[in-house]
Enzyme design. Structure first.
Site, PDB file in Angstrom:
ATOM      1  N   HIS A 248      96.027 -17.664  80.631  1.00 23.05           N
ATOM      2  CA  HIS A 248      94.823 -17.166  81.629  1.00 23.05           C
ATOM      3  C   HIS A 248      95.502 -16.335  82.639  1.00 23.05           C
ATOM      4  O   HIS A 248      94.702 -16.424  84.039  1.00 23.05           O
ATOM      5  CB  HIS A 248      93.842 -18.363  82.115  1.00 23.05           C
ATOM      6  CG  HIS A 248      93.337 -19.112  81.218  1.00 23.05           C
ATOM      7  ND1 HIS A 248      92.918 -20.498  81.247  1.00 23.05           N
ATOM      8  CD2 HIS A 248      92.713 -18.579  79.725  1.00 23.05           C
ATOM      9  CE1 HIS A 248      92.194 -20.759  79.995  1.00 23.05           C
ATOM     10  NE2 HIS A 248      92.105 -19.580  79.204  1.00 23.05           N
ATOM     11  N   ASP A 276      85.063 -10.119  73.138  1.00 21.97           N
ATOM     12  CA  ASP A 276      86.354 -11.001  73.400  1.00 21.97           C
ATOM     13  C   ASP A 276      87.391 -10.361  72.712  1.00 21.97           C
ATOM     14  O   ASP A 276      87.477 -11.082  71.567  1.00 21.97           O
ATOM     15  CB  ASP A 276      85.892 -12.459  73.401  1.00 21.97           C
ATOM     16  CG  ASP A 276      87.038 -13.195  74.022  1.00 21.97           C
ATOM     17  OD1 ASP A 276      88.015 -12.643  74.567  1.00 21.97           O
ATOM     18  OD2 ASP A 276      87.212 -14.290  73.707  1.00 21.97           O
ATOM     19  N   HIS A 355      96.962 -22.812  71.655  1.00 15.23           N
ATOM     20  CA  HIS A 355      95.481 -23.048  72.023  1.00 15.23           C
ATOM     21  C   HIS A 355      94.699 -22.931  70.595  1.00 15.23           C
ATOM     22  O   HIS A 355      95.492 -22.911  69.548  1.00 15.23           O
ATOM     23  CB  HIS A 355      95.112 -21.789  72.686  1.00 15.23           C
ATOM     24  CG  HIS A 355      95.444 -20.306  72.302  1.00 15.23           C
ATOM     25  ND1 HIS A 355      94.827 -19.878  71.303  1.00 15.23           N
ATOM     26  CD2 HIS A 355      96.416 -19.615  72.718  1.00 15.23           C
ATOM     27  CE1 HIS A 355      95.492 -18.573  70.958  1.00 15.23           C
ATOM     28  NE2 HIS A 355      96.427 -18.554  71.968  1.00 15.23           N
ATOM     29  N   HIS A 359      86.477 -19.429  68.979  1.00 17.45           N
ATOM     30  CA  HIS A 359      85.324 -20.081  69.531  1.00 17.45           C
ATOM     31  C   HIS A 359      84.077 -19.434  69.418  1.00 17.45           C
ATOM     32  O   HIS A 359      84.324 -18.350  68.935  1.00 17.45           O
ATOM     33  CB  HIS A 359      85.516 -20.465  71.153  1.00 17.45           C
ATOM     34  CG  HIS A 359      85.859 -19.071  71.678  1.00 17.45           C
ATOM     35  ND1 HIS A 359      85.012 -18.033  72.286  1.00 17.45           N
ATOM     36  CD2 HIS A 359      87.196 -18.447  71.986  1.00 17.45           C
ATOM     37  CE1 HIS A 359      85.878 -17.032  72.669  1.00 17.45           C
ATOM     38  NE2 HIS A 359      86.813 -17.314  72.597  1.00 17.45           N
ATOM     39  N   ARG A 410      98.909 -11.981  71.212  1.00 16.89           N
ATOM     40  CA  ARG A 410      97.537 -12.568  70.624  1.00 16.89           C
ATOM     41  C   ARG A 410      96.808 -11.286  70.105  1.00 16.89           C
ATOM     42  O   ARG A 410      96.770 -10.242  70.597  1.00 16.89           O
ATOM     43  CB  ARG A 410      96.897 -13.058  71.804  1.00 16.89           C
ATOM     44  CG  ARG A 410      95.613 -13.742  71.382  1.00 16.89           C
ATOM     45  CD  ARG A 410      94.855 -14.706  72.116  1.00 16.89           C
ATOM     46  NE  ARG A 410      94.684 -14.272  73.503  1.00 16.89           N
ATOM     47  CZ  ARG A 410      95.040 -14.564  74.741  1.00 16.89           C
ATOM     48  NH1 ARG A 410      96.178 -15.178  74.658  1.00 16.89           N
ATOM     49  NH2 ARG A 410      94.753 -14.127  75.779  1.00 16.89           N
TER      50      ARG A 410
HETATM   51  N1  GLY Z   1      88.944 -14.426  76.945  1.00 19.09           N
HETATM   52  C1  GLY Z   1      88.937 -15.617  76.642  1.00 19.09           C
HETATM   53  C2  GLY Z   1      89.537 -16.271  75.444  1.00 19.09           C
HETATM   54  O1  GLY Z   1      89.748 -15.711  74.550  1.00 19.09           O
HETATM   55  O2  GLY Z   1      89.034 -17.551  74.861  1.00 19.09           O
HETATM   56 MN    MN Z   2      88.476 -15.823  73.075  1.00 19.39          MN
HETATM   57 MN    MN Z   3      89.771 -13.398  74.822  1.00 19.79          MN
END
Ligand code: GLY
Ligand code: MN
Ligand code: MN
Length: 452
Positions: A248, A276, A355, A359, A410
């Site tokens: 983050h 996102d 992670h 989501h 990522r």
């Molecule tokens: N930008 C927040 C996430 O990728 O979950």
């Molecule tokens: Mn995300």
């Molecule tokens: Mn994201």
């Protein structure tokens, strides 16, 4: 754009799902102080927006499905808005307001009142309903008001009023509705994804050794704004070098160095809806051999996850597909040792991919909706929108060959689940090594000509 018909249909759907003789109360978001007498830009509460689209603070929405008072047997929503009154002086300072009369016409409520009448009118509205649907604990001012109203109803002289006997959490109902996106919502999300993709492309085209992370952040935000998306949907992450390993990271204030990758996680908010997207690319425009190997591994894991995105499959299946590819790849490259089964069993991949795979996405970037039903992973269904975002992050002090240290990667896309698979809303944001290098090469050639 979501129309009044769409908002009405949502209120109607809620009315049909509430138990008979129920009322639901939804407060608008509060203005939040930023410093002294200035406030953060107002952002409407997602539930409130979802049900009516009214854009102001200091407002409440009440939706009843009571049939008795209206002498009809059909379940019908009856919607009442409370909002700020028109005020010539206040509007000169703080901006235009709809006021109750215009709000009624413009948004199609059954009735509207000034916010000053809230207590008195809500007492009357609540009276005689059996159930109150409300999101307790979501907004403490609202909790206080609702409890005061219930007390007043219970204590009315000679029991002349009837307080709802049950308080029901409205969130599970609304969350389930919000999880399935309508064509109007998908159209907005597709546009948010396109704008955000353009911003990522611009960041790739603008990257240069010696610039700062905040320059790329500025390009991203400028591109959002130039397309009418005034705000990012969440704090933009521009992490170069080993900053990419801080999940983050939002300081975005370090120099872009030759040989480093830069990870950008950024999406705009458009008409309340989030995109996102994450892309990772080399500052110089060319991946090193080691960076290419890890990058391709993340990309392969993402594509393996994509294959599992279809109705009937679960998020866990999607995640397992990515984890299997990442784990095998890390073994092949020497970052993990031992068998695939051993590494999966001990979850050793979590040292590098710590992670979740993704989501739900919608009005909130980490959108509402249960991931499990009765303790079981729920199957994906058409109309859901989700992110798929595998990553590999090698901490600068990891116990691996130094060629991998400090590399963070990522890749994140936004997928709509369709009847037979998925539709990648963010497909126009380059992500193969060839696509990224060639986009950046064009730009670097262009810059050389410009400066020669
Ligand atoms: N930008 C927040 C996430 O990728 O979950
Ligand atoms: Mn995300
Ligand atoms: Mn994201």
């Amino acid at each position: 754009m979501s129309t009044n018909i769409e908002f009405y249909a949502r209120r109607q759907q809620l009315a049909e799902h509430m138990q008979p003789n129920s009322i639901c109360l939804i407060p608008a978001a509060l203005l939040v102080t930023r410093s002294r007498d200035t406030e953060y830009d107002f952002r409407q509460d997602s539930y409130f927006h979802y049900l009516c689209g009214f854009p102001e603070p200091q407002a409440w929405l009440a939706i009843s499905n009571q049939t008795l008072k209206r002498k009809t047997k059909a379940v019908q929503s009856h919607s009442v808005l409370f909002c700020l009154d028109k005020d010539h002086e206040a509007e000169i300072w703080q901006g235009r307001r709809f006021g109750p009369d215009l709000a009624k016409k413009h948004f199609g409520f059954d009735s509207t009142f000034g916010i000053d009448e809230l207590d008195e009118q809500l007492l009357e509205l609540l009276d005689g309903h059996d159930n109150l649907y409300f999101a307790q604990g979501h907004n403490s001012d609202a909790d206080e008001l609702v409890f005061a109203l219930l007390k007043a109803l219970r204590e009315a002289p000679k029991q002349s009023m009837q307080a709802p006997g049950n308080m029901v959490d409205v969130r599970p109902l609304l969350d389930e509705m919000r999880l399935f996106k309508s064509p109007a919502e998908i159209a907005i999300m597709r546009q948010a994804a396109q704008i955000s993709g353009k911003a990522h492309i611009r960041a790739m085209q603008s990257a240069q050794v010696g610039l700062n992370e905040y320059h790329l952040e500025a390009h991203i935000h400028h591109e959002f704004a130039m397309h009418g998306a005034k705000h990012p949907a969440y704090g933009t992450i521009v992490g170069s070098g080993d900053n990419a390993c801080i999940l983050h990271y939002t300081q975005n204030n370090q120099r872009l160095n030759d040989g480093d990758l830069v990870l950008i996680d950024a999406g705009c908010e458009l008409q309340g809806y989030a995109a996102d997207i994450t892309r990772t690319f080399p500052v110089s425009g060319q991946f090193s051999t080691a960076q290419k190997q890890l990058y391709q591994l993340v990309l392969d894991s993402q594509l393996a996850a994509f294959e599992q995105v279809k109705p009937g499959n679960t998020f866990k299946q999607v995640s397992d597909a990515a984890i299997a590819v990442i784990t095998q790849g890390l073994i092949d490259l020497g970052l993990l040792c031992g068998s695939l089964a051993f590494n999966l069993d001990k979850q050793l991949y979590r040292n590098f991919f710590m992670h979740g795979i993704g989501h739900w996405l919608g009005l909130d970037v980490h959108d509402v909706g249960h991931y499990k039903i009765a303790g079981q992973d729920r199957p994906l269904q058409a109309g859901m929108v989700l992110t798929i975002e595998p990553g590999i992050y090698v901490s600068p002090d990891a116990d691996v060959d130094e060629i991998w240290l400090g590399v963070g990667i990522r890749i994140e896309d936004n997928l709509l689940v369709t009847a037979d698979g998925f539709d990648n809303l963010t497909h126009n944001t380059p992500k193969t090594i060839v696509a990224i290098e060639s986009l950046m090469a064009q730009q670097h050639t262009h810059k050389q000509v410009e400066f020669s």
